[in-house]
Design an enzyme around this catalytic site. Structure first.
Site, PDB file in Angstrom:
ATOM      1  N   CYS A 116      37.595  47.738  33.149  1.00 55.80           N
ATOM      2  CA  CYS A 116      37.810  46.299  32.933  1.00 55.80           C
ATOM      3  C   CYS A 116      38.409  45.992  31.568  1.00 55.80           C
ATOM      4  O   CYS A 116      38.918  44.893  31.345  1.00 55.80           O
ATOM      5  CB  CYS A 116      36.510  45.529  33.097  1.00 55.80           C
ATOM      6  SG  CYS A 116      35.689  45.857  34.643  1.00 55.80           S
ATOM      7  N   HIS A 256      36.805  38.857  29.794  1.00 59.04           N
ATOM      8  CA  HIS A 256      36.739  39.471  31.118  1.00 59.04           C
ATOM      9  C   HIS A 256      35.828  38.612  31.998  1.00 59.04           C
ATOM     10  O   HIS A 256      34.780  38.141  31.555  1.00 59.04           O
ATOM     11  CB  HIS A 256      36.188  40.891  30.986  1.00 59.04           C
ATOM     12  CG  HIS A 256      35.902  41.530  32.302  1.00 59.04           C
ATOM     13  ND1 HIS A 256      36.806  41.492  33.348  1.00 59.04           N
ATOM     14  CD2 HIS A 256      34.817  42.209  32.757  1.00 59.04           C
ATOM     15  CE1 HIS A 256      36.278  42.132  34.385  1.00 59.04           C
ATOM     16  NE2 HIS A 256      35.083  42.569  34.054  1.00 59.04           N
ATOM     17  N   ASN A 286      35.156  39.187  40.011  1.00 63.15           N
ATOM     18  CA  ASN A 286      35.489  40.170  38.983  1.00 63.15           C
ATOM     19  C   ASN A 286      36.669  41.021  39.482  1.00 63.15           C
ATOM     20  O   ASN A 286      36.525  41.784  40.433  1.00 63.15           O
ATOM     21  CB  ASN A 286      34.254  41.039  38.724  1.00 63.15           C
ATOM     22  CG  ASN A 286      34.471  42.115  37.672  1.00 63.15           C
ATOM     23  OD1 ASN A 286      35.607  42.385  37.285  1.00 63.15           O
ATOM     24  ND2 ASN A 286      33.391  42.724  37.241  1.00 63.15           N
TER      25      ASN A 286
END
Ligand code: UT7
Length: 329
Positions: A116, A256, A286
């Site tokens: 990520c 993020h 996500n």
């Protein structure tokens, strides 16, 4: 610094599959509820790629939009970096596959494996290569199809992830704007808390790995949550200190997009009100390496980033990895 140049972002683009999977759809698949997902994560829906779409397809779409935004042609690209944990295949790299799709034959090609945090790692590397004068124009992409490594029987993880891609084009500029600073970090000792166990040289694909569902992402959510809050807060503080700024100088924070509570904790750590934080995980879930560049592209297109503004980007992901960047527009 090389020759008085500074890498600036001159174009962004993003792409996501059309199909939307809502929390209510998930209620029919596993023992969960829209209410649980919304209150624990902030997610309402996510995008899901169809069986014919691979990560390089989304990456290429986002890249074309970024090129259009920057008014550059593919021949201008010196390098392409693709941050992803869901490559089309082990090799060739997704960067190679998407280079071919957009026809950027001049460009050097590299995948980045920082989960990520991959887009921030990419920004940091690209900025350095531009600052030393090695390259002039670099396309940095975060692209993922996480829904193809999601275990749809595991309610702990299947509610979290979605697909998409975001791209940014960095170019050497002469002015006092661009990527002012980046900060990167990692802690490999905690790697097993968020991992895709099989399919590599440790546990090659076998009937057993398939039967044991080891080709799906596994996560100890609560442990990851605590580390994410700590590392993202620390990284945000560190990168601001590097350039002598405080949260008062930050016009927009883009973190993020994993969990709204993590985003709120990061903002709180640097005393930034939520009005100056961009959130879109309610619509995408996500999307790992894609989440920051998708949010960045949306924020720019919605006019939330103006000339002279300062943005702070902060990421955390598997590895563990983390990183942040300060950008002056
Ligand atoms: O992208 C890389 C970084 N990733 C992240 O940052 C993700 C970080 N982790 C998280 O966002 C959160 O930890 C989760 C959203 C994954 C989970 O939230 P939590 O507040 O940490 O919950 P928990 O894992 O402690 O689970 C609480 C309860 C458990 O039940 P018991 O054991 O208390 O009875 C779970 O079984 O919630 C249960 N649960 C669910 N209930 C309904 C777990 N998943 C679900 C679900 N629906 N989907």
């Amino acid at each position: 610094m090389g020759r008085g140049t500074m890498a600036e972002i001159i174009g962004t683009g993003s792409a996501a599959p059309e199909k939307v999977l809502t929390n209510f759809d998930l209620e029919k698949m596993v023992d969960t509820s829209d209410e649980w997902i919304r209150t624990r994560t902030g997610i309402r829906e996510r995008r899901v790629a169809d069986e014919n779409t691979a990560t390089s397809d989304l990456a290429a779409q986002a890249a074309r939009r970024a090129l259009e935004d920057s008014s550059l042609g593919v021949e201008d690209l010196d390098m392409i970096m693709v941050a992803t944990v869901t490559p089309d295949m082990n090799f060739p790299s997704t960067a190679c596959l998407m280079q071919d799709k957009i026809g950027a034959r001049r460009a050097a090609v590299l995948d980045i494996g920082a989960a990520c945090s991959g887009f921030i790692y990419g920004l940091s590397l690209a900025r350095s290569l531009i600052d030393i004068g090695e390259y002039r124009t670099i396309l940095v992409i975060g692209a993922e199809i996480l829904t193809k490594i999601t275990d749809w029987q595991d309610r702990n993880t299947c509610i979290l992830f979605g697909d998409g891609a975001g791209a940014a084009i960095l170019q050497a500029g002469e002015e006092k704007k661009g990527i002012l600073a980046t900060h990167l970090g990692g802690d490999g000792s905690l790697g097993s808390l968020l991992a895709l166990p099989a399919g590599g040289s440790r546990l090659p694909a076998s009937h057993q790995t398939v039967d044991e569902r080891l080709h799906y992402l596994k996560m100890a959510g609560n442990e990851v949550f605590k580390s994410a809050v700590r590392a993202m807060g620390d990284s945000a503080v560190t990168v601001l200190e590097k350039v002598g700024l405080t949260s008062q100088d930050v016009d927009l924070l883009i973190t993020h997009q994993a969990n709204l509570r993590i985003i709120q904790a990061t903002a709180k750590r640097i005393h930034l009100p939520m009005e100056r934080v961009y959130v879109n995980l309610d619509r995408y879930g996500n999307t790992s390496a894609a989440s920051i560049p998708i949010a960045l592209d949306e924020a720019r297109r919605r006019g939330l980033i103006k000339e002279g503004d300062t943005s702070l980007l902060v990421a955390f992901g598997a590895g563990f990895t983390w990183g942040s960047a300060v950008i002056k527009w």
